[in-house]
Write a protein that holds these residues in place. Structure first.
Motif, PDB file in Angstrom:
ATOM      1  N   UNK A   1     -16.744  -0.157   1.855  1.00 39.30           N
ATOM      2  CA  UNK A   1     -16.923   0.433   0.586  1.00 39.30           C
ATOM      3  C   UNK A   1     -18.351   0.944   0.214  1.00 39.30           C
TER       4      UNK A   1
ATOM      5  N   UNK B   1     -18.422   4.378   2.087  1.00 34.22           N
ATOM      6  CA  UNK B   1     -17.772   5.315   1.259  1.00 34.22           C
ATOM      7  C   UNK B   1     -18.215   5.977  -0.083  1.00 34.22           C
TER       8      UNK B   1
ATOM      9  N   UNK C   1     -21.247   5.304  -1.266  1.00 35.95           N
ATOM     10  CA  UNK C   1     -22.790   5.196  -1.566  1.00 35.95           C
ATOM     11  C   UNK C   1     -23.615   5.714  -0.286  1.00 35.95           C
ATOM     12  N   UNK C   2     -22.824   5.896   0.616  1.00 35.28           N
ATOM     13  CA  UNK C   2     -23.353   6.245   2.055  1.00 35.28           C
ATOM     14  C   UNK C   2     -24.535   5.517   2.412  1.00 35.28           C
TER      15      UNK C   2
ATOM     16  N   UNK D   1     -16.632  -1.825  -9.712  1.00 35.77           N
ATOM     17  CA  UNK D   1     -15.229  -2.006  -9.428  1.00 35.77           C
ATOM     18  C   UNK D   1     -15.024  -3.206  -8.823  1.00 35.77           C
ATOM     19  N   UNK D   2     -15.728  -3.920  -7.956  1.00 36.55           N
ATOM     20  CA  UNK D   2     -14.951  -5.126  -7.072  1.00 36.55           C
ATOM     21  C   UNK D   2     -15.885  -6.354  -7.508  1.00 36.55           C
TER      22      UNK D   2
ATOM     23  N   UNK E   1     -10.407  -5.039  -1.762  1.00 37.27           N
ATOM     24  CA  UNK E   1      -8.997  -4.374  -1.451  1.00 37.27           C
ATOM     25  C   UNK E   1      -8.176  -5.424  -0.654  1.00 37.27           C
ATOM     26  N   UNK E   2      -7.066  -5.430  -0.660  1.00 41.10           N
ATOM     27  CA  UNK E   2      -6.070  -6.097   0.157  1.00 41.10           C
ATOM     28  C   UNK E   2      -5.967  -5.472   1.441  1.00 41.10           C
ATOM     29  N   UNK E   3      -5.797  -5.832   2.694  1.00 42.15           N
ATOM     30  CA  UNK E   3      -6.022  -4.954   3.862  1.00 42.15           C
ATOM     31  C   UNK E   3      -4.351  -5.218   4.533  1.00 42.15           C
ATOM     32  N   UNK E   4      -3.901  -4.142   5.191  1.00 43.43           N
ATOM     33  CA  UNK E   4      -2.780  -4.229   5.916  1.00 43.43           C
ATOM     34  C   UNK E   4      -2.924  -5.054   6.981  1.00 43.43           C
TER      35      UNK E   4
ATOM     36  N   UNK F   1      -5.013  -3.971  10.452  1.00 45.90           N
ATOM     37  CA  UNK F   1      -6.032  -3.033  10.115  1.00 45.90           C
ATOM     38  C   UNK F   1      -7.342  -3.304  10.543  1.00 45.90           C
TER      39      UNK F   1
ATOM     40  N   UNK G   1     -15.020   6.400   9.273  1.00 43.16           N
ATOM     41  CA  UNK G   1     -14.456   6.899  10.394  1.00 43.16           C
ATOM     42  C   UNK G   1     -15.189   8.069  10.714  1.00 43.16           C
TER      43      UNK G   1
ATOM     44  N   UNK H   1      -4.791   1.706   5.113  1.00 41.81           N
ATOM     45  CA  UNK H   1      -4.644   0.154   5.025  1.00 41.81           C
ATOM     46  C   UNK H   1      -5.119  -0.710   4.120  1.00 41.81           C
ATOM     47  N   UNK H   2      -5.816  -0.002   3.014  1.00 42.11           N
ATOM     48  CA  UNK H   2      -6.398  -1.050   1.931  1.00 42.11           C
ATOM     49  C   UNK H   2      -5.947  -0.712   0.597  1.00 42.11           C
ATOM     50  N   UNK H   3      -5.582  -1.754   0.152  1.00 42.08           N
ATOM     51  CA  UNK H   3      -4.626  -1.651  -1.375  1.00 42.08           C
ATOM     52  C   UNK H   3      -5.666  -2.458  -2.549  1.00 42.08           C
ATOM     53  N   UNK H   4      -5.535  -1.695  -3.433  1.00 38.91           N
ATOM     54  CA  UNK H   4      -6.273  -2.211  -4.695  1.00 38.91           C
ATOM     55  C   UNK H   4      -5.393  -2.039  -5.853  1.00 38.91           C
TER      56      UNK H   4
ATOM     57  N   UNK I   1       0.725   0.936   9.740  1.00 42.02           N
ATOM     58  CA  UNK I   1       0.254   0.139   8.756  1.00 42.02           C
ATOM     59  C   UNK I   1      -0.619   0.516   7.569  1.00 42.02           C
ATOM     60  N   UNK I   2      -1.142   1.862   8.094  1.00 40.72           N
ATOM     61  CA  UNK I   2      -2.230   2.346   7.075  1.00 40.72           C
ATOM     62  C   UNK I   2      -1.565   2.754   5.777  1.00 40.72           C
TER      63      UNK I   2
ATOM     64  N   UNK J   1       0.939   1.115   4.259  1.00 46.23           N
ATOM     65  CA  UNK J   1       1.720  -0.090   3.985  1.00 46.23           C
ATOM     66  C   UNK J   1       1.313  -0.592   2.442  1.00 46.23           C
TER      67      UNK J   1
ATOM     68  N   UNK K   1     -28.162  11.487   5.821  1.00 50.74           N
ATOM     69  CA  UNK K   1     -28.217  11.816   4.395  1.00 50.74           C
ATOM     70  C   UNK K   1     -29.405  12.281   3.658  1.00 50.74           C
TER      71      UNK K   1
END
Lengths: 183, 626
Positions: free
Chosen positions: A69, A72, A74-75, A109-110, A165-168, A171, A178, B46-49, B69-70, B72, B319
């Motif tokens: 997070x 994503x 804040x780099x 947020x978290x 976040x909940x993870x699948x 995952x 990425x 794959x991440x749900x909020x 699953x990504x 899901x 950066x």
């Protein structure tokens, strides 16, 4: 015996106060001072050998998630992994804005974060007996008995709510950013 | 429906959806127990909020793009698309697979809304979807999110209200209702967004609203959302000692909102950077738009700031070395946003058509004039006579140039900024002063982001008779074009007359009278009619025949189409029918062709683009024996 037990029970009581609260600990102390044969602690008291303590293993998943997070939004990883020696303060400052704004967003947020102590820093505060030693750290001339009075150096922070976040299932959280390939 | 435990309100927005609900059992009188549902959605692979808002974006990934699953969700693993935050962020980098602004497409009369046309820029390989399907998927997501959170109170047993812009035409309303039906919704009610905003304001005032407005007040609701600007006028009347609210007018459909403003600011900064010799690639341009939005919010919320630095991060992992730094000043913000979208214009000014600039995106008919204040001026001028017939309203002075509102309610994120809301209110009051009218006051205390969803849920509650209702019915009168009978003149089209089918202000669940005029329809062949709406002709009754009107009075809508099935008749025969209008309980307009002998009812179709393509044929087949 009558002279030594209070200090022993005192320590047990303090340990409980961390786990529960001051009132409960005081109550416990009081009960046990009256009852010279404390049944509750019978199993602990005679133990000569200290029991091995089992430390918890934390799962890396949540930590990896947080890193993901922070990267994503804040780099964060990019920023910390870079060698800052070669750059001017102005360049670093510009990048720091991206990092600061993003980190703030992630925290906002978290997590719900609030100060441990509501008083302003620098003010004098008094810690009553049975204060939460996990939340307040004593420094300097740490002697005597509570209540302790001292100056608040840092208000502390406490996370009151975590919303990751909940993870699948399956995952892979270890990929915190990425690789990007533009086609 | 009477057994519903909750009244659910759904804001199906251009850029965001939200769901709010009132617990009917725990509510009493004006104290409604209301909450906002936090909607589980993908925020990354794959991440749900859970978020309060569901971005109205849909992403159609490549088969190899994501791992199993990504996509899901807590309620399904079998979905091959993403909706919400992940769709928005992933789609920003791959716009050819992103469906955005589906709602604007849904009311775009220039396209077949049931045809698979989105994303508009997608290559052939991408399986496109229709604007209708996109709306169905957002609505389905909300339904599933509700059911996941309330297993004991299934969605289908609740009382559901879905909001639409007040300016939606009959076809767009019907498509919205159809989308809800396709998403498995039971009976729904449609509610206009500005009305929902006012309901929310009433609810939040906890009874105090009766002290803040009085008989004779005229409330102007200005709703500037992410993609559309919606205007409504609501009059306060008194009957038997109780205050009543009547929605008396709605504005034109204006495709102009906060997103256009963010784009415009980013465009201004891009030009500034280009002048300094820095060129941005598309990825950086998107990052800049994001940074500009943050800068805009900072400048709008803190009047002491003069400039806000804007940093475009590098794309690669370096950066610090690769970032571009610039800044947005208050002057630039003022010039782009305030003067660009809310200029100080005279109330006599009309929106102008001009060459399109930075606002254009392929396909959608964005408003050509970005000046919202000019649209507002035109609306108030056109509606000068809207309150003339209302009981308790002082007559406007004879030399008034426009209709005088006495109170203003703002809605939408853009108007959260004091800079912008103050400009709009000041300008309105300048107009009022010039016309010799007292200034309008601001109705404060609204939650501008969630007001529409909240108001919609509250509406479901007051419909049970537990609070004040806004009345009004349809905000337009509707007409069908009739060629007048006259001797043919070569080279000249026969003049067109407009026959009123549905008068202004038809309430839900009511039927218009049957006009005397008959039409001959050919069995088995689709027959099209030209169709018109008027937001100002309040006096026309069913059967009124207009032979002359100005462009300002009647606007031509999409053609409508009637097809008589051949069953039991010979194709080619001519059947005499009358056209009959009614407004359903849901709030959609329905036109029917009734044979003079009363033997059947055939639905007349709105949205007939695509020349009777597959979807159209399906929908037309329904014949209901009377």
């Amino acid at each position: 015996m009558a002279r030594t037990t209070p200090s022993f029970f005192r320590r047990i009581g303090l340990a409980f106060s961390v786990l529960f609260n001051a009132e409960r600990a005081a109550q416990l102390q009081h009960d046990e001072a009256e009852d010279e044969q404390p049944a509750a602690d019978a199993s602990i008291a005679p133990a000569a050998e200290p029991q091995p303590v089992i430390l918890r293993e934390t799962t890396p998943e949540a930590a990896l998630q947080l890193l993901g997070l922070l990267q994503r939004e804040a780099r964060f990883i990019d920023f910390v992994q870079e060698d800052v020696a070669a750059y001017s303060d102005a360049d670093i400052g510009a990048a720091a804005r991206v990092v600061h704004e993003g980190c703030r967003k992630v925290l906002g947020e978290h997590f719900s974060i609030e100060p441990v102590r509501a008083e302003s820093e620098g003010s004098r505060i008094t810690l009553a007996e049975g204060f939460d030693a996990a939340a307040v750290r004593l420094t300097g001339k740490v002697v005597g008995k509570p209540p302790f009075t001292g100056s608040l150096g840092h208000r502390g922070w406490r996370v009151t709510d975590t919303r990751l976040p909940k993870l699948a299932d399956g995952h892979d959280a270890s990929v915190i950013a990425q690789a990007e390939v533009e086609l | 429906m009477s057994t519903a435990r909750y009244a659910i309100g759904i804001d199906l927005g251009t850029t965001h959806c939200a769901l709010s609900y009132v617990d009917l059992e725990a509510s009493d009188g004006e104290a409604a127990a209301q909450q906002v549902l936090h909607i589980p959605q993908l925020t990354g692979p794959g991440s749900v909020e859970d978020r309060a808002l569901l971005p109205s974006f849909l992403y159609l990934p490549h088969a190899d793009e994501l791992t199993a699953g990504d996509l899901s969700l807590p309620w399904t693993a079998a979905q091959d698309y993403a909706v919400g935050e992940f769709a928005r962020s992933r789609g920003a980098a791959t716009p050819i697979r992103l469906v955005a602004s589906a709602k604007s497409w849904l009311c775009h009369a220039g396209v077949d809304r049931r045809a698979d046309i989105l994303p508009a820029e997608a290559p052939d390989e991408v399986a496109r979807i229709s604007p209708l399907t996109a709306s169905v998927r957002y609505l389905s997501h909300l339904r599933a999110a509700w059911n996941a959170a309330h297993p004991d109170s299934p969605f289908d047993a609740q009382d559901i209200t879905v909001t639409i812009p007040a300016s939606f035409d009959p076809a767009a309303r019907e498509l919205t209702a159809e989308a809800a039906q396709a998403a498995g919704y039971p009976h729904i009610t449609l509610l206009e967004e500005p009305q929902a905003a006012l309901y929310s304001w009433i609810q939040r005032s906890a009874g105090q609203w009766r002290k803040e407005v009085k008989r004779g007040d005229l409330i102007l609701v200005i709703d500037v959302g992410g993609g559309t600007t919606d205007l409504s006028l609501i009059a306060v009347l008194e009957r038997d000692g109780n205050l009543e609210l009547h929605r008396v007018a709605v504005g034109e459909h204006i495709l102009l909102g906060g997103d256009n403003m963010d784009l415009a600011l980013a465009y201004a900064v891009t030009r500034k950077l280009a002048a300094q010799g820095t060129r941005l690639d598309p990825w950086q341009t998107r990052a800049l738009a994001h940074a500009c939005r943050a800068a805009k919010e900072a400048l709008l919320s803190d009047p002491t700031l003069d400039t806000v630095p804007v940093v475009v991060p590098s794309r690669g992992s370096k950066l610090i070395g690769g970032s571009i730094r610039t800044e947005v000043s208050r002057d630039e913000l003022g010039a782009t946003l305030v003067e660009g979208f809310f200029p100080e214009v005279a109330v006599t000014e009309q929106p102008i058509s001009r060459a399109r600039g930075a606002l254009t995106q392929l396909g959608l008919p964005y408003a050509q004039d970005a000046a919202i204040t000019r649209h507002l001026a035109a609306f108030l001028t056109r509606q000068l006579g809207a309150t003339a017939e209302l009981d308790g309203f002082a007559e406007q002075p004879a030399d008034s140039q426009f209709l005088h509102p006495t109170a203003v309610l703002f809605n939408g994120g853009v108007l959260k900024s004091e800079l912008i809301s103050a400009r709009v209110l000041d300008l309105l009051n300048t107009w009022l002063e010039a016309d010799g009218a007292p200034p309008a006051r601001l109705l404060g205390g609204a939650d501008l982001d969630l007001a529409v969803a909240r108001g919609a849920a509250y509406y479901g509650y007051v419909r049970r008779g537990r609070g004040v209702r806004i009345r009004g019915g349809t905000a337009r009168a509707y007409y069908v074009g009739v060629e007048s009978a006259m001797p043919a003149i070569p080279g000249m089209e026969p003049p067109l007359e407009a026959l009123c089918l549905a008068p202004f202000g038809m309430e839900e669940g009511s039927e218009a009278a049957l006009p005397a005029q008959e039409f001959g329809l050919v069995v088995g062949e689709p027959v099209r009619f030209r169709f018109f709406g008027s937001s100002v002709r309040r006096q026309d009754e069913v059967g009124t025949l207009l032979d002359f009107w100005t462009d300002d009075e009647l606007q031509e809508l999409e053609e409508i189409e009637a097809t008589l099935p051949a069953e039991g008749r010979r194709p080619g025969d001519i059947v005499r029918v009358k056209l009959h209008a009614r407004v359903t309980e849901t709030g959609t307009l329905e036109l029917e062709a009734l044979p003079v002998d009363g033997s059947a009812r055939w639905k007349v179709q709105f949205d007939v683009r695509g020349d009777g393509s597959a979807a159209g044929d399906d929908a037309q087949a329904g014949v209901t024996a009377d």
